[in-house]
Scaffold this motif. Structure first.
Motif, PDB file in Angstrom:
ATOM      1  N   GLU A 197      23.771  40.233  42.192  1.00 21.48           N
ATOM      2  CA  GLU A 197      24.735  41.244  42.624  1.00 21.48           C
ATOM      3  C   GLU A 197      26.144  40.657  42.739  1.00 21.48           C
ATOM      4  OE1 GLU A 197      23.540  43.173  46.252  1.00 21.48           O
ATOM      5  OE2 GLU A 197      21.433  43.112  45.688  1.00 21.48           O
ATOM      6  N   SER A 207      27.904  40.051  39.422  1.00 26.58           N
ATOM      7  CA  SER A 207      28.437  41.301  38.875  1.00 26.58           C
ATOM      8  C   SER A 207      29.684  41.737  39.629  1.00 26.58           C
ATOM      9  CB  SER A 207      27.380  42.403  38.945  1.00 26.58           C
ATOM     10  OG  SER A 207      26.258  42.078  38.138  1.00 26.58           O
ATOM     11  N   TYR A 208      29.659  41.607  40.956  1.00 25.97           N
ATOM     12  CA  TYR A 208      30.831  41.971  41.758  1.00 25.97           C
ATOM     13  C   TYR A 208      32.023  41.077  41.421  1.00 25.97           C
ATOM     14  CZ  TYR A 208      33.957  42.253  45.773  1.00 25.97           C
ATOM     15  OH  TYR A 208      35.068  42.362  46.561  1.00 25.97           O
ATOM     16  N   LEU A 253      30.145  39.475  31.091  1.00 25.81           N
ATOM     17  CA  LEU A 253      30.708  40.586  31.859  1.00 25.81           C
ATOM     18  C   LEU A 253      32.237  40.595  31.848  1.00 25.81           C
ATOM     19  CD1 LEU A 253      28.304  40.566  34.946  1.00 25.81           C
ATOM     20  CD2 LEU A 253      28.382  42.263  33.113  1.00 25.81           C
ATOM     21  N   ILE A 254      32.844  39.409  31.715  1.00 26.57           N
ATOM     22  CA  ILE A 254      34.312  39.365  31.700  1.00 26.57           C
ATOM     23  C   ILE A 254      34.852  39.065  30.300  1.00 26.57           C
ATOM     24  CG2 ILE A 254      34.427  38.695  34.124  1.00 26.57           C
ATOM     25  CD1 ILE A 254      35.059  35.845  33.236  1.00 26.57           C
ATOM     26  N   ALA A 284      32.595  39.567  38.657  1.00 22.44           N
ATOM     27  CA  ALA A 284      33.087  39.956  37.329  1.00 22.44           C
ATOM     28  C   ALA A 284      34.028  41.156  37.442  1.00 22.44           C
ATOM     29  CB  ALA A 284      31.915  40.292  36.419  1.00 22.44           C
ATOM     30  N   THR A 285      33.687  42.115  38.282  1.00 25.63           N
ATOM     31  CA  THR A 285      34.552  43.279  38.477  1.00 25.63           C
ATOM     32  C   THR A 285      35.911  42.869  39.023  1.00 25.63           C
ATOM     33  OG1 THR A 285      32.642  44.709  38.877  1.00 25.63           O
ATOM     34  CG2 THR A 285      34.773  45.495  39.678  1.00 25.63           C
ATOM     35  N   VAL A 286      35.906  41.972  40.007  1.00 27.11           N
ATOM     36  CA  VAL A 286      37.154  41.496  40.608  1.00 27.11           C
ATOM     37  C   VAL A 286      38.007  40.749  39.578  1.00 27.11           C
ATOM     38  CG1 VAL A 286      38.123  39.917  42.337  1.00 27.11           C
ATOM     39  CG2 VAL A 286      36.202  41.406  42.935  1.00 27.11           C
ATOM     40  N   LYS A 329      43.252  42.843  34.098  1.00 28.43           N
ATOM     41  CA  LYS A 329      43.858  44.112  33.678  1.00 28.43           C
ATOM     42  C   LYS A 329      45.186  44.359  34.402  1.00 28.43           C
ATOM     43  CE  LYS A 329      42.881  49.070  33.282  1.00 28.43           C
ATOM     44  NZ  LYS A 329      41.872  50.144  33.531  1.00 28.43           N
ATOM     45  N   ASN A 368      37.866  41.023  36.266  1.00 28.62           N
ATOM     46  CA  ASN A 368      38.343  41.970  35.250  1.00 28.62           C
ATOM     47  C   ASN A 368      39.544  42.779  35.763  1.00 28.62           C
ATOM     48  OD1 ASN A 368      36.656  41.401  33.072  1.00 28.62           O
ATOM     49  ND2 ASN A 368      35.007  42.686  33.854  1.00 28.62           N
ATOM     50  N   GLN A 369      39.510  43.169  37.024  1.00 24.79           N
ATOM     51  CA  GLN A 369      40.644  43.909  37.601  1.00 24.79           C
ATOM     52  C   GLN A 369      41.895  43.034  37.628  1.00 24.79           C
ATOM     53  OE1 GLN A 369      39.037  45.111  41.397  1.00 24.79           O
ATOM     54  NE2 GLN A 369      38.220  47.047  40.592  1.00 24.79           N
TER      55      GLN A 369
END
Length: 360
Positions: A70, A73-74, A122-123, A76-78, A84, A80-81
């Motif tokens: 988990e 994945s979290y 993921l990234i 990776a989201t951070v 971006k 990626n943000q």
């Protein structure tokens, strides 16, 4: 990947749980290494992640494996943000420490979650991570890892002191790097500040208004860890087993706990830096913003305290883990046996190309 300039993202999550530090850095190798932090950000943890990460030491290995999935994945989201939001297009690697779940080098084990191979997919970036495991496998403490960065990036200072969840320090003594954990700092202070409804003690004002409990002060300083010689390192488990039960046994007001603990941390830190005279001490980490703590350290040493820019204070660890990743890409030494107690100097970390999972 040997070249002169590297653009990387360094990612660090510390034990004080103040968030995930991300820094886009450019490193340049000429005669010496130089760096520039292009942009940096700390992403605070949402409440549910804060609670999960606080409870890691109480979980079974199977539960930690699920959280590792988990958290990767979290993370990776951070990341990626961050990429971006800052329109980042050309980087050589994302170099990530992950978050320490368990650190028991005496039993040959350390675990940093968020370092699973899927992170690279993921990234969509090459990832360098998991810097501590190899050192423990070689008989080392797996910590501290920052000293190679201190040696090559901050060599103008006699001591590099980081005041994060733990206070750790590095120096060059007789042409050899020496570094170790001194004592817990924010990991203890923040725990007790929470009971007053705050995430941290702003400038140390709550602690300043407390009173010293001499018996607790003496008992803290008598803990056996402070008599050990380096290499040595600390983990959350030690804090929960040794520090917290001792403090709680006194049933003090929170402000008195904070005041006494700041005095204790300052005492232990000064005991180390006072081994040298007329030395310069670079202080980084969140504790550098704790004015009361800094005043107490300054009272106990005649050495020169140097507070750098807020950017260096906040993001030095992310910067150096970015640098550890660069050294790993070059297969150059990034982990020193004189610091960790490992059997040899080595180039530590795992490298996951974007298509890594497709090749295994």
């Amino acid at each position: 990947m040997i070249k002169e300039v590297y653009n990387v993202i360094g990612v660090m999550s510390g034990t004080s749980l103040d968030g995930i530090d991300l820094a886009l850095i450019s490193f340049k190798k000429e005669t010496n290494w130089s760096f520039k932090i292009i942009t940096a950000q700390t992403v605070s943890y949402p409440e549910h992640w804060f609670k999960k990460l606080k409870s890691l030491t109480s979980l079974e290995r199977s539960e930690l494996a699920n959280i590792d999935e988990e958290y990767t994945s979290y993370l990776a989201t951070v990341i990626n943000q961050f990429i971006k939001q800052n329109s980042i297009t050309d980087i050589d690697a994302v170099c990530s420490h992950g978050h320490t779940a368990l650190h028991q080098p005496g039993f040959g084990f350390t675990l940093q979650i968020g370092n699973l191979p899927k992170l690279s997919s993921l990234i969509d970036q090459l990832v360098v991570c998991d810097f501590r495991v190899q050192d423990v496998d070689l008989g080392g403490q797996g910590a501290p890892l920052v000293p190679i960065g201190d040696r090559l990036l901050f060599k103008d200072y006699d001591w590099c002191l980081n005041l994060g969840g733990f206070a750790n320090i590095s120096s060059e003594i007789k042409n050899e790097s020496v570094a170790f954990d001194i004592c817990p700092v924010n990991i203890v202070l923040n725990k007790y500040v929470e009971s007053l409804g705050f995430q941290y003690d702003d400038a140390g004002e709550l602690a300043r208004n407390g009173k010293l409990n001499n018996t607790l002060f003496d008992d803290l300083n008598a803990l056996s860890f402070y008599k050990e010689t380096p290499p040595k390192s600390l983990g959350l488990e030690w804090v929960e087993q040794q520090i917290i039960p001792l403090i709680n046994s006194f049933e003090l007001h929170t402000k008195d706990i904070l005041h006494t603990y700041v005095k204790h941390a300052a005492f232990q830190i000064a005991k180390v830096v006072n081994q040298t005279n007329e030395a310069s001490i670079l202080v980084t980490g969140g504790g550098a913003f704790n004015t009361f703590l800094m005043e107490e350290i300054t009272k106990l040493t005649s050495n020169k305290i140097v507070i750098p820019s807020s950017e260096i204070i906040e993001f030095k660890e992310a910067l150096i883990f970015g640098f550890l990743g660069v050294l790993k890409l070059r297969e150059e030494i990034n982990c020193l046996k004189s610091v960790t107690g490992a059997s040899q100097n080595h180039s530590s970390g795992k490298v996951y190309p974007v298509n890594y999972l497709d090749t295994v």
